[in-house]
Design a protein around this motif. Structure first.
Motif, PDB file in Angstrom:
ATOM      1  N   GLY A  16      24.366  33.963   9.286  1.00  0.00           N
ATOM      2  CA  GLY A  16      23.382  32.916   9.543  1.00  0.00           C
ATOM      3  C   GLY A  16      22.131  33.560  10.097  1.00  0.00           C
ATOM      4  O   GLY A  16      21.872  34.739   9.880  1.00  0.00           O
ATOM      5  N   VAL A  17      21.374  32.757  10.847  1.00  0.00           N
ATOM      6  CA  VAL A  17      20.132  33.241  11.433  1.00  0.00           C
ATOM      7  C   VAL A  17      20.297  33.172  12.947  1.00  0.00           C
ATOM      8  O   VAL A  17      20.978  32.274  13.451  1.00  0.00           O
ATOM      9  CB  VAL A  17      18.948  32.358  10.962  1.00  0.00           C
ATOM     10  N   GLY A  18      19.704  34.140  13.646  1.00  0.00           N
ATOM     11  CA  GLY A  18      19.782  34.157  15.103  1.00  0.00           C
ATOM     12  C   GLY A  18      19.496  32.782  15.684  1.00  0.00           C
ATOM     13  O   GLY A  18      18.548  32.135  15.269  1.00  0.00           O
ATOM     14  N   GLY A  19      20.342  32.342  16.604  1.00  0.00           N
ATOM     15  CA  GLY A  19      20.142  31.033  17.220  1.00  0.00           C
ATOM     16  C   GLY A  19      21.008  29.935  16.624  1.00  0.00           C
ATOM     17  O   GLY A  19      21.050  28.816  17.134  1.00  0.00           O
ATOM     18  N   GLN A  20      21.758  30.240  15.548  1.00  0.00           N
ATOM     19  CA  GLN A  20      22.599  29.218  14.923  1.00  0.00           C
ATOM     20  C   GLN A  20      24.024  29.191  15.476  1.00  0.00           C
ATOM     21  O   GLN A  20      24.847  28.421  15.009  1.00  0.00           O
ATOM     22  CB  GLN A  20      22.675  29.448  13.410  1.00  0.00           C
ATOM     23  N   GLY A  21      24.314  30.032  16.427  1.00  0.00           N
ATOM     24  CA  GLY A  21      25.652  30.024  17.011  1.00  0.00           C
ATOM     25  C   GLY A  21      26.649  30.867  16.231  1.00  0.00           C
ATOM     26  O   GLY A  21      27.857  30.603  16.242  1.00  0.00           O
ATOM     27  N   ASN A  22      26.136  31.884  15.545  1.00  0.00           N
ATOM     28  CA  ASN A  22      26.970  32.760  14.743  1.00  0.00           C
ATOM     29  C   ASN A  22      28.021  33.489  15.600  1.00  0.00           C
ATOM     30  O   ASN A  22      29.206  33.530  15.263  1.00  0.00           O
ATOM     31  CB  ASN A  22      26.053  33.796  14.088  1.00  0.00           C
ATOM     32  N   VAL A  23      27.543  34.052  16.722  1.00  0.00           N
ATOM     33  CA  VAL A  23      28.425  34.842  17.588  1.00  0.00           C
ATOM     34  C   VAL A  23      29.517  33.943  18.170  1.00  0.00           C
ATOM     35  O   VAL A  23      30.699  34.284  18.183  1.00  0.00           O
ATOM     36  CB  VAL A  23      27.601  35.532  18.704  1.00  0.00           C
ATOM     37  N   LYS A  73      31.729  47.681   1.567  1.00  0.00           N
ATOM     38  CA  LYS A  73      30.972  46.909   0.572  1.00  0.00           C
ATOM     39  C   LYS A  73      31.930  46.285  -0.444  1.00  0.00           C
ATOM     40  O   LYS A  73      32.906  46.901  -0.851  1.00  0.00           O
ATOM     41  CB  LYS A  73      29.960  47.809  -0.141  1.00  0.00           C
ATOM     42  N   GLY A  74      31.624  45.047  -0.805  1.00  0.00           N
ATOM     43  CA  GLY A  74      32.462  44.353  -1.775  1.00  0.00           C
ATOM     44  C   GLY A  74      33.811  43.928  -1.222  1.00  0.00           C
ATOM     45  O   GLY A  74      34.703  43.552  -1.988  1.00  0.00           O
ATOM     46  N   GLY A  75      33.971  43.954   0.097  1.00  0.00           N
ATOM     47  CA  GLY A  75      35.306  43.768   0.668  1.00  0.00           C
ATOM     48  C   GLY A  75      35.558  42.469   1.418  1.00  0.00           C
ATOM     49  O   GLY A  75      36.545  42.368   2.153  1.00  0.00           O
ATOM     50  N   ALA A  76      34.707  41.457   1.250  1.00  0.00           N
ATOM     51  CA  ALA A  76      34.935  40.200   1.986  1.00  0.00           C
ATOM     52  C   ALA A  76      35.967  39.331   1.270  1.00  0.00           C
ATOM     53  O   ALA A  76      35.956  39.225   0.045  1.00  0.00           O
ATOM     54  CB  ALA A  76      33.620  39.440   2.140  1.00  0.00           C
ATOM     55  N   ASP A  77      36.853  38.710   2.029  1.00  0.00           N
ATOM     56  CA  ASP A  77      37.785  37.731   1.471  1.00  0.00           C
ATOM     57  C   ASP A  77      37.273  36.310   1.673  1.00  0.00           C
ATOM     58  O   ASP A  77      37.581  35.407   0.912  1.00  0.00           O
ATOM     59  CB  ASP A  77      39.161  37.885   2.135  1.00  0.00           C
ATOM     60  N   LEU A  78      36.493  36.134   2.758  1.00  0.00           N
ATOM     61  CA  LEU A  78      35.955  34.803   3.067  1.00  0.00           C
ATOM     62  C   LEU A  78      34.565  34.982   3.670  1.00  0.00           C
ATOM     63  O   LEU A  78      34.372  35.812   4.564  1.00  0.00           O
ATOM     64  CB  LEU A  78      36.876  34.095   4.074  1.00  0.00           C
ATOM     65  N   ILE A  79      33.603  34.225   3.151  1.00  0.00           N
ATOM     66  CA  ILE A  79      32.248  34.265   3.720  1.00  0.00           C
ATOM     67  C   ILE A  79      31.904  32.879   4.231  1.00  0.00           C
ATOM     68  O   ILE A  79      32.043  31.888   3.503  1.00  0.00           O
ATOM     69  CB  ILE A  79      31.203  34.721   2.662  1.00  0.00           C
ATOM     70  N   VAL A  80      31.516  32.807   5.493  1.00  0.00           N
ATOM     71  CA  VAL A  80      31.097  31.548   6.103  1.00  0.00           C
ATOM     72  C   VAL A  80      29.595  31.662   6.329  1.00  0.00           C
ATOM     73  O   VAL A  80      29.152  32.463   7.153  1.00  0.00           O
ATOM     74  CB  VAL A  80      31.825  31.313   7.450  1.00  0.00           C
ATOM     75  N   ALA A  81      28.821  30.883   5.570  1.00  0.00           N
ATOM     76  CA  ALA A  81      27.362  30.993   5.653  1.00  0.00           C
ATOM     77  C   ALA A  81      26.810  29.777   6.390  1.00  0.00           C
ATOM     78  O   ALA A  81      26.841  28.664   5.856  1.00  0.00           O
ATOM     79  CB  ALA A  81      26.761  31.103   4.258  1.00  0.00           C
ATOM     80  N   ILE A  82      26.316  30.004   7.594  1.00  0.00           N
ATOM     81  CA  ILE A  82      25.736  28.883   8.354  1.00  0.00           C
ATOM     82  C   ILE A  82      24.325  28.612   7.836  1.00  0.00           C
ATOM     83  O   ILE A  82      23.741  27.582   8.105  1.00  0.00           O
ATOM     84  CB  ILE A  82      25.762  29.167   9.885  1.00  0.00           C
ATOM     85  N   GLU A  83      23.799  29.563   7.075  1.00  0.00           N
ATOM     86  CA  GLU A  83      22.489  29.380   6.425  1.00  0.00           C
ATOM     87  C   GLU A  83      22.660  29.842   4.980  1.00  0.00           C
ATOM     88  O   GLU A  83      23.235  30.905   4.740  1.00  0.00           O
ATOM     89  CB  GLU A  83      21.442  30.231   7.151  1.00  0.00           C
ATOM     90  N   PRO A  84      22.171  29.034   3.994  1.00  0.00           N
ATOM     91  CA  PRO A  84      22.538  29.325   2.598  1.00  0.00           C
ATOM     92  C   PRO A  84      22.084  30.674   2.044  1.00  0.00           C
ATOM     93  O   PRO A  84      22.900  31.373   1.441  1.00  0.00           O
ATOM     94  CB  PRO A  84      21.914  28.157   1.816  1.00  0.00           C
ATOM     95  N   ILE A  85      20.803  31.067   2.215  1.00  0.00           N
ATOM     96  CA  ILE A  85      20.419  32.343   1.571  1.00  0.00           C
ATOM     97  C   ILE A  85      21.060  33.535   2.271  1.00  0.00           C
ATOM     98  O   ILE A  85      21.241  34.587   1.665  1.00  0.00           O
ATOM     99  CB  ILE A  85      18.888  32.553   1.417  1.00  0.00           C
ATOM    100  N   LEU A 149      25.902  14.221  15.428  1.00  0.00           N
ATOM    101  CA  LEU A 149      26.737  14.372  16.634  1.00  0.00           C
ATOM    102  C   LEU A 149      25.879  14.624  17.878  1.00  0.00           C
ATOM    103  O   LEU A 149      26.391  14.693  18.990  1.00  0.00           O
ATOM    104  CB  LEU A 149      27.704  15.550  16.470  1.00  0.00           C
ATOM    105  N   GLY A 150      24.586  14.846  17.668  1.00  0.00           N
ATOM    106  CA  GLY A 150      23.691  14.977  18.815  1.00  0.00           C
ATOM    107  C   GLY A 150      23.110  16.371  19.024  1.00  0.00           C
ATOM    108  O   GLY A 150      22.263  16.550  19.887  1.00  0.00           O
ATOM    109  N   ASN A 151      23.568  17.393  18.252  1.00  0.00           N
ATOM    110  CA  ASN A 151      23.031  18.729  18.474  1.00  0.00           C
ATOM    111  C   ASN A 151      23.242  19.596  17.231  1.00  0.00           C
ATOM    112  O   ASN A 151      24.385  19.854  16.837  1.00  0.00           O
ATOM    113  CB  ASN A 151      23.748  19.363  19.677  1.00  0.00           C
ATOM    114  N   PRO A 152      22.139  20.062  16.616  1.00  0.00           N
ATOM    115  CA  PRO A 152      22.277  20.849  15.372  1.00  0.00           C
ATOM    116  C   PRO A 152      23.122  22.115  15.525  1.00  0.00           C
ATOM    117  O   PRO A 152      23.697  22.590  14.551  1.00  0.00           O
ATOM    118  CB  PRO A 152      20.830  21.201  15.008  1.00  0.00           C
ATOM    119  N   ILE A 153      23.226  22.640  16.734  1.00  0.00           N
ATOM    120  CA  ILE A 153      23.996  23.878  16.946  1.00  0.00           C
ATOM    121  C   ILE A 153      25.469  23.694  16.573  1.00  0.00           C
ATOM    122  O   ILE A 153      26.151  24.648  16.196  1.00  0.00           O
ATOM    123  CB  ILE A 153      23.850  24.391  18.406  1.00  0.00           C
ATOM    124  N   LEU A 154      25.949  22.433  16.651  1.00  0.00           N
ATOM    125  CA  LEU A 154      27.364  22.174  16.339  1.00  0.00           C
ATOM    126  C   LEU A 154      27.701  22.443  14.879  1.00  0.00           C
ATOM    127  O   LEU A 154      28.875  22.453  14.501  1.00  0.00           O
ATOM    128  CB  LEU A 154      27.721  20.731  16.706  1.00  0.00           C
TER     129      LEU A 154
END
Lengths: 211, 647
Positions: A16-23, A73-85, A149-154
């Motif tokens: 995602g992008v910094g500030g989206q709660g990735n960590v 490289k090429g080794g992900a089994d699951l990608i969770v994208a909090i931001e599309p690009i 729900l009241g907060n985009p970070i969720l």
């Protein structure tokens, strides 16, 4: 009892992008898996990257051992994208024919797009690119649900709920609750549980998109 | 979820490398910990501060790394276990004291923890702290996973007490900021009172004064201590070998590179051909142990990040032992097998092993590779920029306008903190910041530029400096500029905290690292005491800031402008919008305005968007922080703000 993994190590990228709660998302998911008895290694980039840059967490889940904090490289089994690009960016580096992808459709425009120097791809293009590169792709309006729900970070927790809904990892709502009850003020637990449930229910309700 | 007091020994928890290091120090009974914030090291002191308790554990954020090391050394001299923590370039700052400390020796176990940043993920250098261990003649140890980060930190205190000198524990970003399972050990009962025994003769290491003199005698003693460490390293459980009895290729590695090497061997399915000697004790190398493993094969690949530190040491040992171990073929940095800049990863290591052994790394299937073609180029890149609501964007905007009105080609000497982004990404600072080096260097460089008038230089010079950086290293440079009558405008970007690294306390705040009330050292009062005029403004007041800057740029010698506005991510601001922002559609004339889309094209706050269809600016509600500053930049007065309703 420890369930078995589809693959060992099972490799997850949360981006995602910094500030989206990735960590936060990677910690919650990893703590759930540690409670299930797995060895989890997380590699993270933060610091400067928090300031509007791309953020990536690499999570390696294994029954046996510690793995490199960087997925090959090429080794992900699951990608969770909090931001599309950012999801597509990760697919370009870590995608493969059997990767599963969950995408939050809400864009965060890079400065180059805001200035008009670059163009942000349309939702249609994003869906097509992801679907073409993934074995299984799910698209959610997680940020919009989170605003309700009241907060985009969720949006990050909705995405973790969606991962649970996919059924590829031995995690569920009770496990999620036990993890967040330990790490979060009691007042925030309820809304996080609702966010998780929204993500989980969404995956159950929507038929997977295949090319 | 993270480390806390309630967790029992034997519990397996997920810890960040830095938390594991902190836990190791706690299990060793550390009593005093000091550091200066710097990515990727900051979480060690942060974690320890949560365990601080009067008379048990004292933790501080010192003004800089040298002071941190001095504070930790005092505790050691008084018989307590202590540590100091810093990022790689912090060791440069502390190195003058370190040179003398390693000569004088220590008493209570004292460790220096450095966290390097190969690849400069959060740095403006690829500095290497490992070389300091050699330069200062002290032992260097490096953990290769999270459990080891804890165990080796704990052991480092024992080693320090055994040799009566500082021990250096080195981590890297991919250890410090990575996380993994750690089984917790016992937290000891803390005992022993602080007392500095100093009545004995100068040469008494336990009861004498602590100095590096007599130099030759102490230096000789220091080298004997190092030999004692080598003897212990020969038996260390942190040096391990994994692989066949007689591998075709022996990898010698340490730290995070151990995990990359294991993964690379696994990717190539070369477990039967490659052995990995993982070293936890990396300086000085234990020669007998190395010899045992070097006898296994003729081919040696040294896997390490940035400079060939380990490689050089291995080659020296091989030269010394050539008669017994034979001639080796070396692969590593000097032959180009691995890059000498940037961080490594499993793929780079696999490619190197593959080239040496003639194995092709697993390839992407052609059909999938075809789909990936051009994908990265198609995506807009994501340059870093100041956060929405960041006061630095406002400060640089005022500086930009002031310099444009000044017409003399003035520029800013940048410094270290979030505001360094202005130099790293020129557009983020509106092309004003033109130099960027070490902590406080912007001020020193500006002091130098400020003396070039007689050489014909007519450009006005500004230095920017954050509040934490001011205390760290800018004060001596500023005093210099004042004393030398340098022509410069010194701008303090005071956002009330060490924002970049996560809001650690500093001397300008009323609280210390342990959360206790602390006296504030006022920046303005310090500057005034130097005899220079000081103006304090809110950078969100654009016109006043700009006009003040233009006035100051005209004046000779040192002038100080403090731009005070807290960070948008600070706990009191984060998630709370002061203003609700909107763009008045009737006023925004878009492309026809003549402003050349000033808000989205030049100002570039991520909270502002350009609506392609309507050809108008708009606010991104999710991103906008509601600071209200953009109201001041729109020439058409189309950006409007309303006081947000307080929840």
């Amino acid at each position: 009892m420890k369930e078995t993994l589809a693959k060992d190590p099972y490799n997850i990228v949360i981006t995602g992008v910094g500030g989206q709660g990735n960590v936060m998302a990677s910690r919650v998911l990893s703590n759930m898996l540690v409670r299930k008895g797995f060895k989890v290694t997380i590699g993270e980039t933060f610091g400067m990257s928090q300031r509007g840059g791309s953020v990536m967490s690499h999570i390696r889940v294994s029954s046996e051992s510690v793995w490199s904090p960087q997925i090959p490289k090429g080794g992900a089994d699951l990608i969770v994208a909090i931001e599309p690009i950012e999801g597509i960016r990760v697919l370009a580096g870590y995608g493969n024919r059997s990767v599963k992808v969950v995408v939050n459709l809400r864009p965060i425009y890079p400065v180059g797009v805001i200035t008009g120097e670059e163009e942000y791809p349309s939702e249609e293009t994003i869906r097509a690119k992801v679907t073409a590169l993934a074995a299984e792709a799910r698209f959610l309006a997680a940020t919009e649900e989170a605003i309700r729900l009241g907060n985009p970070i969720l949006g990050n927790i909705i995405m973790i709920g969606a991962v649970a809904g996919l059924g590829v990892l031995p995690i569920d709502r009770d496990l999620f609750e036990s993890v967040i009850r330990d790490g979060m003020p009691a007042a925030r637990v309820e809304v996080n549980l609702r966010a998780f449930a929204i993500g989980e229910a969404f995956v159950f309700s929507v038929k997977e998109e295949k090319q | 979820m993270s480390l806390d007091r309630e967790q029992k020994e034997g519990t397996e928890v997920l810890l960040m490398g830095n938390e594991a290091i902190a836990r190791g120090a706690l299990e060793a009974g550390v009593r005093v910990a000091a550091g200066y914030p710097g990515t990727p090291s900051s979480e060690i002191i942060e974690t320890l501060s949560r365990f601080s308790e009067a008379g048990k554990l004292y933790v501080e954020w010192s003004t800089n790394e040298k002071v941190a090391m001095e504070v930790a050394a005092a505790a050691s001299f008084a018989g307590l276990r202590s540590l100091c923590v810093m990022k790689q370039n912090g060791v440069n700052v502390a190195s003058d004291f370190l040179l003398h400390l390693t000569g004088s020796g220590t008493r209570g176990g004292m460790i220096l923890i450095t966290c390097d940043d190969p690849g400069a993920l959060s740095s403006v250098n690829e500095g290497e702290s490992r070389h300091f261990a050699r330069l200062m003649e002290i032992p260097l140890i490096e953990p290769a996973d999270f459990q080891e980060a804890k165990e080796m930190t704990r052991w480092a205190f024992d080693l320090s007490e055994q040799i009566r000198n500082v021990v250096m524990v080195r981590s890297v970003t991919r250890m410090s900021h990575a996380s993994g399972n750690v089984v917790l050990g016992i937290l000891p009962t803390l005992k022993g009172k602080a007392e500095f025994l100093c009545d004995g003769p100068l040469t008494d290491p336990v009861r004498g004064p602590v100095t590096s003199a007599p130099v030759i005698a102490k230096h000789r003693l220091q080298q004997e201590k190092l030999q004692k460490a080598v003897a212990l390293f020969e038996e260390s459980p942190f040096n391990t070998y994994q692989g066949p009895e007689k591998p075709e290729l022996l990898i010698i590695t340490s730290s995070a590179c151990t995990l990359y090497s294991r993964e690379a061997v696994s990717l190539l399915r070369a477990e039967g051909r490659v052995g990995i000697l993982k070293l936890g004790t990396t300086w000085p190398l234990p020669p007998a142990l190395l010899k045992r493993h070097l006898l296994r094969t003729k081919n040696v690949l040294i896997v390490e990040e940035v400079l060939p530190f380990l490689e050089d040491q291995v080659k020296i040992l091989c030269a010394e032992q050539a008669r017994e171990i034979g001639i080796k073929t070396f692969y590593g940095k000097n032959d180009g097998a691995l890059p000498m800049v940037g961080e490594l990863n499993p793929d780079l290591v696999a490619a190197a092993i593959g080239r040496i052994l003639g194995i092709d790394p697993p390839a992407i299937p052609a059909e999938y590779g075809e789909k990936l073609r051009g994908l990265t180029e198609f995506l807009p890149k994501r340059d870093q920029t100041f956060c929405p609501g960041c006061p630095h964007r406002a400060s640089y905007w005022a500086i930009r306008e002031a310099l444009q009105r000044d017409h003399r080609g003035g520029f800013v000497c940048g410094d270290i903190g979030c505001y360094a982004m202005a130099a790293l990404f020129q557009a983020a600072g509106f092309h004003t910041a033109k130099t960027l080096h070490a902590m406080g260097s912007g001020t020193g460089i500006a002091s130098g530029f400020g003396k070039l008038g007689p050489f014909g230089m007519t450009q006005p010079v500004l230095a920017v400096c954050g509040d934490s950086t001011f205390y760290h290293a800018a004060i001596p440079a500023l005093i210099n500029a004042v004393h030398q009558r340098a022509d410069m405008t010194f701008v303090v970007l005071d956002n009330s905290g060490t924002a970049m690294t996560g809001f650690q306390s500093h001397p300008g705040l009323d609280v210390n690292a342990m959360g206790e009330a602390a006296p504030m050292v006022d920046i303005a009062a310090l500057c005034r005491a130097m005899g220079v005029p000081v103006t304090i403004l809110d950078p969100f007041e654009l016109i006043e800031t700009r006009e003040t800057l233009n006035r100051l740029l005209e004046q000779p010698e040192v002038k100080v402008l403090i731009l005070k506005q807290s960070c948008a991510l600070s706990p009191e601001k984060k998630g709370k919008k002061r203003f609700s922002m909107r763009v008045d559609e009737t006023r925004c004339r878009g492309e026809d305005c003549g402003c050349n889309r000033l808000c989205t094209r030049i100002f570039r706050c991520p909270g502002l968007l350009w609506n392609q269809e309507q050809k108008r600016a708009e606010i991104d509600e999710v991103i906008c922080a509601g600071c209200g500053f953009c109201v001041r930049i729109c020439p058409a007065e189309a950006i409007r703000s309303e006081e947000a309703v307080k929840p």
